[in-house]
Design a protein around this motif. Structure first.
Motif, PDB file in Angstrom:
ATOM      1  N   CYS A  18       0.827  -1.406   0.203  1.00  0.00           N
ATOM      2  CA  CYS A  18      -0.357  -0.021   0.280  1.00  0.00           C
ATOM      3  C   CYS A  18       1.002   1.324   0.223  1.00  0.00           C
ATOM      4  N   LEU A  19       0.885   2.165  -1.143  1.00  0.00           N
ATOM      5  CA  LEU A  19       1.128   3.323  -0.961  1.00  0.00           C
ATOM      6  C   LEU A  19       0.807   4.417  -1.578  1.00  0.00           C
ATOM      7  N   ARG A  20      -0.316   4.363  -1.140  1.00  0.00           N
ATOM      8  CA  ARG A  20      -1.789   5.632  -0.137  1.00  0.00           C
ATOM      9  C   ARG A  20      -0.925   7.307  -0.841  1.00  0.00           C
ATOM     10  N   ASN A  21      -0.741   8.237  -1.480  1.00  0.00           N
ATOM     11  CA  ASN A  21      -0.571   9.556  -1.262  1.00  0.00           C
ATOM     12  C   ASN A  21       1.012   9.044  -0.837  1.00  0.00           C
ATOM     13  N   ARG A  22       1.983   8.225  -1.674  1.00  0.00           N
ATOM     14  CA  ARG A  22       3.564   7.594  -0.822  1.00  0.00           C
ATOM     15  C   ARG A  22       4.299   8.450  -2.264  1.00  0.00           C
ATOM     16  N   TYR A  23       4.202   9.120  -3.065  1.00  0.00           N
ATOM     17  CA  TYR A  23       4.891   9.671  -3.612  1.00  0.00           C
ATOM     18  C   TYR A  23       6.164   9.551  -4.257  1.00  0.00           C
ATOM     19  N   LEU A  24       6.432  10.168  -2.488  1.00  0.00           N
ATOM     20  CA  LEU A  24       7.917  10.774  -2.276  1.00  0.00           C
ATOM     21  C   LEU A  24       8.410   8.892  -2.077  1.00  0.00           C
ATOM     22  N   VAL A  25       7.834   8.168  -1.146  1.00  0.00           N
ATOM     23  CA  VAL A  25       8.467   7.725  -1.301  1.00  0.00           C
ATOM     24  C   VAL A  25       8.447   6.495  -2.565  1.00  0.00           C
ATOM     25  N   ILE A  26       7.621   6.417  -3.665  1.00  0.00           N
ATOM     26  CA  ILE A  26       8.470   6.055  -4.986  1.00  0.00           C
ATOM     27  C   ILE A  26       9.573   6.670  -5.386  1.00  0.00           C
ATOM     28  N   SER A  27       9.280   7.682  -5.471  1.00  0.00           N
ATOM     29  CA  SER A  27      10.591   8.465  -6.050  1.00  0.00           C
ATOM     30  C   SER A  27      11.941   7.982  -5.311  1.00  0.00           C
ATOM     31  N   SER A  34      -9.453   0.085   3.014  1.00  0.00           N
ATOM     32  CA  SER A  34      -9.091  -0.478   4.391  1.00  0.00           C
ATOM     33  C   SER A  34      -8.861  -1.415   4.056  1.00  0.00           C
ATOM     34  N   ASN A  35      -8.988  -2.734   2.449  1.00  0.00           N
ATOM     35  CA  ASN A  35      -8.230  -4.139   2.275  1.00  0.00           C
ATOM     36  C   ASN A  35      -7.536  -4.210   2.309  1.00  0.00           C
ATOM     37  N   CYS A  36      -6.657  -3.176   1.005  1.00  0.00           N
ATOM     38  CA  CYS A  36      -4.669  -2.850   1.527  1.00  0.00           C
ATOM     39  C   CYS A  36      -4.592  -2.596   1.870  1.00  0.00           C
ATOM     40  N   LYS A  37      -3.208  -3.526   2.922  1.00  0.00           N
ATOM     41  CA  LYS A  37      -2.304  -3.222   3.615  1.00  0.00           C
ATOM     42  C   LYS A  37      -1.033  -3.802   3.258  1.00  0.00           C
ATOM     43  N   THR A  38       0.044  -3.408   3.635  1.00  0.00           N
ATOM     44  CA  THR A  38       1.683  -3.937   3.546  1.00  0.00           C
ATOM     45  C   THR A  38       1.576  -5.082   4.270  1.00  0.00           C
ATOM     46  N   GLU A  39       1.839  -6.423   4.307  1.00  0.00           N
ATOM     47  CA  GLU A  39       1.983  -6.890   4.446  1.00  0.00           C
ATOM     48  C   GLU A  39       3.032  -8.062   4.035  1.00  0.00           C
ATOM     49  N   GLY A  40       3.471  -8.520   5.006  1.00  0.00           N
ATOM     50  CA  GLY A  40       5.111  -9.581   4.234  1.00  0.00           C
ATOM     51  C   GLY A  40       6.146  -9.069   5.600  1.00  0.00           C
ATOM     52  N   TRP A  41       7.338 -10.000   4.511  1.00  0.00           N
ATOM     53  CA  TRP A  41       8.559  -9.840   6.076  1.00  0.00           C
ATOM     54  C   TRP A  41       8.189  -8.513   5.574  1.00  0.00           C
ATOM     55  N   ALA A  42       8.776  -7.410   5.077  1.00  0.00           N
ATOM     56  CA  ALA A  42       9.679  -6.227   4.581  1.00  0.00           C
ATOM     57  C   ALA A  42       8.446  -5.169   4.841  1.00  0.00           C
ATOM     58  N   GLU A  43       7.257  -5.771   5.981  1.00  0.00           N
ATOM     59  CA  GLU A  43       6.583  -4.302   6.203  1.00  0.00           C
ATOM     60  C   GLU A  43       7.337  -3.115   6.726  1.00  0.00           C
ATOM     61  N   GLN A  44       8.183  -3.679   7.638  1.00  0.00           N
ATOM     62  CA  GLN A  44       8.403  -2.396   8.826  1.00  0.00           C
ATOM     63  C   GLN A  44       9.972  -2.531   7.516  1.00  0.00           C
ATOM     64  N   THR A  45      10.692  -3.230   6.471  1.00  0.00           N
ATOM     65  CA  THR A  45      11.032  -1.852   6.157  1.00  0.00           C
ATOM     66  C   THR A  45      10.634  -0.608   5.155  1.00  0.00           C
ATOM     67  N   VAL A  46       9.348  -1.169   4.335  1.00  0.00           N
ATOM     68  CA  VAL A  46       8.431   0.383   3.714  1.00  0.00           C
ATOM     69  C   VAL A  46       8.200   0.545   5.018  1.00  0.00           C
ATOM     70  N   LEU A  47       7.524   0.714   5.930  1.00  0.00           N
ATOM     71  CA  LEU A  47       7.967   1.709   7.339  1.00  0.00           C
ATOM     72  C   LEU A  47       9.410   2.938   7.742  1.00  0.00           C
ATOM     73  N   GLN A  48      10.226   2.078   7.427  1.00  0.00           N
ATOM     74  CA  GLN A  48      11.297   2.948   7.714  1.00  0.00           C
ATOM     75  C   GLN A  48      11.351   3.234   7.069  1.00  0.00           C
ATOM     76  N   TRP A  49      11.746   3.607   5.148  1.00  0.00           N
ATOM     77  CA  TRP A  49      11.455   3.699   3.957  1.00  0.00           C
ATOM     78  C   TRP A  49      10.643   5.289   4.754  1.00  0.00           C
ATOM     79  N   GLU A  50       9.159   4.986   4.612  1.00  0.00           N
ATOM     80  CA  GLU A  50       8.626   6.222   5.075  1.00  0.00           C
ATOM     81  C   GLU A  50       9.370   7.213   6.100  1.00  0.00           C
ATOM     82  N   GLN A  51       9.664   6.859   7.531  1.00  0.00           N
ATOM     83  CA  GLN A  51      10.323   7.190   8.225  1.00  0.00           C
ATOM     84  C   GLN A  51      11.962   7.926   7.333  1.00  0.00           C
ATOM     85  N   ALA A  52      12.475   7.173   7.206  1.00  0.00           N
ATOM     86  CA  ALA A  52      14.105   8.367   6.553  1.00  0.00           C
ATOM     87  C   ALA A  52      13.351   9.311   5.186  1.00  0.00           C
TER      88      ALA A  52
END
Length: 420
Positions: free
Chosen positions: A154-163, A299-317
């Motif tokens: 789920c990268l909803r409204n996360r255009y900075l993370v995508i770039s 609401s059903n689409c969420k980030t799931e898997g081993w890399a769930e915390q990794t995506v959160l670390q990217w957003e925080q960075a």
């Protein structure tokens, strides 16, 4: 003038020195007299017996000391005493490999249970946030374990993370759900081109709401499915709402998704809505819904898997990297009386409000209800045998016509195919 040294012990006070006429004399407190300094005295004790010395290591050896202390687990007992125990050999080896995870050649055939622990250990050390080594390490896991690393993103409204993390996002394989809503990607974005690759042919739910898409973007995205029968052929749910540049021509490209169960084209630039509704219903069997469908509430689409915390670390960075710029920008905007960033958030809400006011164009596939009346089945059995032959002939004719339609490609389609 006198000078005294006192010790912490009560029974051992030490000698007392007195200077008189340029000479030092030792005062014997027991006798109360004064002796010359040359007299034989007890050995002088500079520190008390309870004094202890701790040898401190240099700062250059802090890393080596930390590695040595990492081999132990420190705990406190009930009495408050510090207790340490040695770590297991597995934990030590796991920590060493996670520190050097970017040097792994391959993980194919490695047990999944241990690989998950290794991924968590490297994730705790934030190895996947590093620019070059993080991408190389992440690719080793995605090549070996596919959707176990990440099955939903789920990268909803996360255009900075995508770039910032585009290559890392493209390394994920076998995703089943991908939410790219409100990212303003456009038709020429590299990630939309990556959607047509074989690595993401497993996507069943794709949300592209408010991404500035047009008919050209839909033609490019559906070309592998229309011509080569590859790409997003397993797509079940598709959200294209809030893309006003999509017209009736672009909807025609979507008819190649034969497995589609839910479709949202609210807020698009359709001219003849009734004709589009009839066309979608006759060709892919989707019925217009009068009420909002729960498949598009995001609401059903969420980030799931081993890399769930990794995506959160990217957003925080990413958020930490833009904090100082944000402060200067917001200060300048407040000075000039502008609220640009607030308007961007409100704009997305206004688009949603406009689509609600114009009416939703959500479609779903009706479930065929089985008839349990056996008598009617027996009576209608003879008619079904006759109709089955007619249907078979009709299907053959449809296949012939459809093949002819697929063979009749335009020049733009041939140019698009040559790019793959």
């Amino acid at each position: 003038m006198s000078y005294c040294l006192h010790s912490e012990s009560d029974w051992d006070t030490g000698p007392i020195y007195v200077r008189e006429n340029g000479k030092l004399h030792v005062v014997n407190q027991g006798a109360g007299g004064v002796q010359n300094v040359t007299a034989k005295t007890r050995p002088f004790r500079l520190f008390s017996r309870g004094f202890s010395v701790e040898l401190c290591m240099n700062r250059e050896d802090d890393r080596a000391r930390r590695q040595r202390t990492d081999h132990f687990i420190f705990t406190y007992t009930k009495e408050g005493n510090l207790r340490y125990s040695a770590k297991s050999l597995f934990s030590l080896v796991l920590g060493y490999i996670s520190d050097n995870v970017d040097h792994i050649d391959s993980l194919i055939g490695f047990p999944e249970q241990i690989a998950e622990k290794l991924f968590s250990a490297a994730e705790a050390r934030q190895k996947f946030t590093e620019p070059v080594t993080g991408l190389r390490a992440l690719q080793k896991f995605t090549e070996a374990y596919g959707n176990l690393v990440l099955c939903s993103l789920c990268l909803r409204n996360r255009y900075l993370v995508i770039s910032e993390k585009l290559e890392e996002i493209k390394s994920f394989r076998e995703l089943t759900c991908l939410d790219l809503s409100c990212c303003k990607l456009g038709d020429e974005h590299e990630l939309l081109e990556h959607l047509t690759k074989e690595a993401l042919s497993s996507v069943k739910r794709l949300l592209l709401k408010d991404n500035s898409l047009s008919d050209a973007g839909l033609r490019r995205m559906t070309a592998p499915v229309r011509v080569l029968k590859k790409g997003l052929e397993n797509l079940l749910v598709l959200d294209l709402s809030c893309n006003p540049k999509i017209t009736d021509v672009g909807i025609g490209y979507l008819l190649s998704f034969k497995k589609l169960n839910c479709l949202d084209i609210s807020g698009t630039g359709l001219k003849d809505v009734s004709a589009v509704i009839k066309r979608i219903q006759t060709q892919i069997g989707l019925v217009h819904s009068k009420v909002p469908l729960k498949e598009f509430d995001h609401s059903n689409c969420k980030t799931e898997g081993w890399a769930e915390q990794t995506v959160l670390q990217w957003e925080q960075a990413v958020m930490e990297s833009i904090k100082p710029q944000d402060n200067l920008r917001t200060a300048a905007l407040h000075f000039y009386g502008k609220t640009h960033r607030i308007e961007e958030v409100v704009k997305c809400k206004l688009v949603e409000a406009e689509t609600k006011a114009c009416g939703s164009l959500q479609f779903y596939k009706e479930k065929v209800q089985n008839c349990h009346l056996t008598l009617k089945k027996e009576v209608a059995g003879s008619h079904d045998l006759k109709n089955s032959k007619k249907r078979a002939l009709a299907e053959q004719e449809r296949e012939r016509t459809s093949k002819q339609k697929h063979l009749c490609l335009t020049v733009e389609d041939w140019d698009l195919l040559n790019t793959y």
